[in-house]
Scaffold this motif. Sequence first.
Motif, PDB file in Angstrom:
ATOM      1  N   THR A 172       0.823  -1.199   0.000  1.00  0.00           N
ATOM      2  CA  THR A 172       0.000   0.000   0.000  1.00  0.00           C
ATOM      3  C   THR A 172       0.864   1.260   0.000  1.00  0.00           C
ATOM      4  N   LYS A 173       0.439   2.205  -0.832  1.00  0.00           N
ATOM      5  CA  LYS A 173       1.134   3.491  -0.877  1.00  0.00           C
ATOM      6  C   LYS A 173       0.100   4.584  -0.724  1.00  0.00           C
ATOM      7  N   LYS A 174       0.425   5.526   0.119  1.00  0.00           N
ATOM      8  CA  LYS A 174      -0.507   6.634   0.319  1.00  0.00           C
ATOM      9  C   LYS A 174       0.120   7.923  -0.194  1.00  0.00           C
ATOM     10  N   PHE A 175      -0.577   8.554  -1.120  1.00  0.00           N
ATOM     11  CA  PHE A 175      -0.059   9.775  -1.743  1.00  0.00           C
ATOM     12  C   PHE A 175      -0.758  10.995  -1.171  1.00  0.00           C
ATOM     13  N   LEU A 176       0.026  12.022  -0.918  1.00  0.00           N
ATOM     14  CA  LEU A 176      -0.555  13.316  -0.608  1.00  0.00           C
ATOM     15  C   LEU A 176      -0.258  14.206  -1.814  1.00  0.00           C
ATOM     16  N   PHE A 177      -1.325  14.721  -2.440  1.00  0.00           N
ATOM     17  CA  PHE A 177      -1.182  15.538  -3.639  1.00  0.00           C
ATOM     18  C   PHE A 177      -1.638  16.963  -3.358  1.00  0.00           C
ATOM     19  N   PHE A 226      -2.966   3.774  -3.116  1.00  0.00           N
ATOM     20  CA  PHE A 226      -2.688   2.695  -4.066  1.00  0.00           C
ATOM     21  C   PHE A 226      -2.661   1.387  -3.284  1.00  0.00           C
ATOM     22  N   MET A 227      -3.430   0.413  -3.715  1.00  0.00           N
ATOM     23  CA  MET A 227      -3.446  -0.878  -3.024  1.00  0.00           C
ATOM     24  C   MET A 227      -3.286  -1.998  -4.044  1.00  0.00           C
ATOM     25  N   LYS A 228      -2.426  -2.956  -3.707  1.00  0.00           N
ATOM     26  CA  LYS A 228      -2.192  -4.055  -4.640  1.00  0.00           C
ATOM     27  C   LYS A 228      -2.834  -5.326  -4.103  1.00  0.00           C
ATOM     28  N   TYR A 229      -3.743  -5.863  -4.871  1.00  0.00           N
ATOM     29  CA  TYR A 229      -4.423  -7.101  -4.493  1.00  0.00           C
ATOM     30  C   TYR A 229      -4.064  -8.178  -5.513  1.00  0.00           C
ATOM     31  N   LYS A 230      -4.546  -9.384  -5.270  1.00  0.00           N
ATOM     32  CA  LYS A 230      -4.291 -10.467  -6.233  1.00  0.00           C
ATOM     33  C   LYS A 230      -4.888 -10.142  -7.602  1.00  0.00           C
ATOM     34  N   PHE A 231      -6.075  -9.520  -7.611  1.00  0.00           N
ATOM     35  CA  PHE A 231      -6.729  -9.221  -8.900  1.00  0.00           C
ATOM     36  C   PHE A 231      -6.089  -8.061  -9.631  1.00  0.00           C
ATOM     37  N   GLY A 232      -5.252  -7.319  -8.946  1.00  0.00           N
ATOM     38  CA  GLY A 232      -4.631  -6.157  -9.584  1.00  0.00           C
ATOM     39  C   GLY A 232      -4.642  -4.954  -8.674  1.00  0.00           C
ATOM     40  N   VAL A 233      -4.461  -3.799  -9.284  1.00  0.00           N
ATOM     41  CA  VAL A 233      -4.299  -2.585  -8.500  1.00  0.00           C
ATOM     42  C   VAL A 233      -5.632  -1.873  -8.309  1.00  0.00           C
ATOM     43  N   SER A 234      -5.848  -1.434  -7.097  1.00  0.00           N
ATOM     44  CA  SER A 234      -7.038  -0.664  -6.781  1.00  0.00           C
ATOM     45  C   SER A 234      -6.580   0.700  -6.265  1.00  0.00           C
ATOM     46  N   VAL A 235      -7.261   1.753  -6.711  1.00  0.00           N
ATOM     47  CA  VAL A 235      -6.919   3.087  -6.247  1.00  0.00           C
ATOM     48  C   VAL A 235      -8.117   3.682  -5.526  1.00  0.00           C
ATOM     49  N   CYS A 236      -7.851   4.238  -4.356  1.00  0.00           N
ATOM     50  CA  CYS A 236      -8.900   4.889  -3.570  1.00  0.00           C
ATOM     51  C   CYS A 236      -8.710   6.392  -3.697  1.00  0.00           C
ATOM     52  N   ILE A 237      -9.739   7.088  -4.165  1.00  0.00           N
ATOM     53  CA  ILE A 237      -9.591   8.526  -4.405  1.00  0.00           C
ATOM     54  C   ILE A 237     -10.487   9.361  -3.487  1.00  0.00           C
ATOM     55  N   ARG A 277     -12.532  -6.717   6.225  1.00  0.00           N
ATOM     56  CA  ARG A 277     -11.630  -6.061   5.289  1.00  0.00           C
ATOM     57  C   ARG A 277     -10.196  -6.146   5.797  1.00  0.00           C
ATOM     58  N   ARG A 278      -9.320  -6.502   4.879  1.00  0.00           N
ATOM     59  CA  ARG A 278      -7.900  -6.443   5.229  1.00  0.00           C
ATOM     60  C   ARG A 278      -7.543  -5.003   5.500  1.00  0.00           C
ATOM     61  N   GLU A 279      -6.890  -4.782   6.612  1.00  0.00           N
ATOM     62  CA  GLU A 279      -6.545  -3.400   6.935  1.00  0.00           C
ATOM     63  C   GLU A 279      -5.235  -3.058   6.249  1.00  0.00           C
ATOM     64  N   MET A 280      -5.356  -2.628   5.017  1.00  0.00           N
ATOM     65  CA  MET A 280      -4.168  -2.321   4.231  1.00  0.00           C
ATOM     66  C   MET A 280      -3.514  -1.058   4.775  1.00  0.00           C
ATOM     67  N   GLY A 281      -2.219  -1.076   4.804  1.00  0.00           N
ATOM     68  CA  GLY A 281      -1.461   0.135   5.114  1.00  0.00           C
ATOM     69  C   GLY A 281      -1.756   0.722   6.479  1.00  0.00           C
ATOM     70  N   ARG A 282      -2.032  -0.142   7.428  1.00  0.00           N
ATOM     71  CA  ARG A 282      -2.358   0.350   8.755  1.00  0.00           C
ATOM     72  C   ARG A 282      -1.204   1.150   9.377  1.00  0.00           C
ATOM     73  N   ASP A 283       0.014   0.771   8.980  1.00  0.00           N
ATOM     74  CA  ASP A 283       1.196   1.430   9.551  1.00  0.00           C
ATOM     75  C   ASP A 283       1.434   2.820   8.949  1.00  0.00           C
ATOM     76  N   ILE A 284       0.633   3.216   7.956  1.00  0.00           N
ATOM     77  CA  ILE A 284       0.916   4.501   7.302  1.00  0.00           C
ATOM     78  C   ILE A 284      -0.291   5.436   7.336  1.00  0.00           C
ATOM     79  N   ASP A 285      -0.840   5.664   8.496  1.00  0.00           N
ATOM     80  CA  ASP A 285      -1.999   6.553   8.593  1.00  0.00           C
ATOM     81  C   ASP A 285      -3.082   6.112   7.611  1.00  0.00           C
TER      82      ASP A 285
END
Length: 347
Positions: A81-86, A98-109, A325-333
């Motif tokens: 998981t990558k969290k962008f500040l724009f 940005f989250m990477k799953y088995k099915f591919g990449v999912s982006v949360c906007i 739900r898998r808690e993706m990126g819990r370590d990064i806010d």
Amino acid sequence: MYDLNRDIKSLNLDELTAVIKEMGEPAFRAKQLYQWMHVKMARSYDEMTNIPASLKSKLMENFDFTSLKQVDLQESKLDETKKFLFALSDGNVIESVFMKYKFGVSVCISSQVGCRMGCKFCASTIDGVVRGLLPSEMLDQIYAISRITGEKVARVVVMGSGEPLDNYDNVVKFVRLLSDPNGHNLGQRNLTISTCGIVPNIYKLADEDFAINLALSLHASNDEKRKELMPIANTYTIKEVLDACRAYFDKTGRQLTFEYSLVSGVNDTDKDAAELSDLLKGLNAVVNLIPVNPIKERTFKPTDRKGAEQFKNKLEKSHINVTIRREMGRDIDGACGQLRRRHLEEK
Ligand code: SAH
């Protein structure tokens, strides 16, 4: 005469074609421009090598070209998981994930700068809403992440900061642009909008003839408890919200998701599980449980793993489809709006 709010990337192909014709240029230029923006995800007019300089300068005079500036990036060490500040053109900052799953990449906007819904456990809403994002600014988050990571985005969830149905027209236009076969062509089935439940706009959305998924932030099994967590519950009852969801399903055939953030001792008791089962009986739905992500401004504590499993089992006994739900990126806010808040506080 032009204007169309001066935002070139929010124009659909018909609008762009009309502008190009008005400029005395051949219509095929509109298609080229549209492809540069939405397929090749160009960051500026400069990249558009087959567009004549004279047209570029006319466009520059009359339209803004939104673009995002990356101001921070947090990468999870637990998963990809990558969290962008724009930063937006006006200097406001938003976050996208940005989250990477088995099915591919999912982006949360994000759909707004901040939020005015006031949910008690959510960091995005603490300072209220600044403004809704333009269609172009929602697209930019996907395009920027796709370019930066070099990955194809398979799914988009509008689950970042903001309430999408509080920025209705821009969100609907964003959906049309993102799924346009002439443009980015993301299948609507791969797009999910999450709402706290603005009932009239759920009905409106059902009438748009989209095939997008709807996720409803429920978080409580009765109106009293929901009011404690979500101010929107003072405006619409759970019954009204569920009726709207049912209508959405009847109209679109798209499966519904109910989000339920588990807060220890608040909404995770046996009684809650029983009430929730009764509420959702017969609905074609999945319940997505997520232990609440604690934010430092509030005292809410997450239900532990064992408690979440027990809650899940109780729902399953009543034949409700449930995922934790898998808690993706819990370590990064990881939770909504936390990175943006930290940034604003540091300033
Ligand atoms: N406004 C929309 C979308 C943004 S929030 C909505 O309400 O659905 C996306 C989801 O994250 C919502 O279900 C929201 O309630 C949930 N959420 C926000 N802050 C959270 C937190 N700290 N812990 C767990 N879930 C949270």
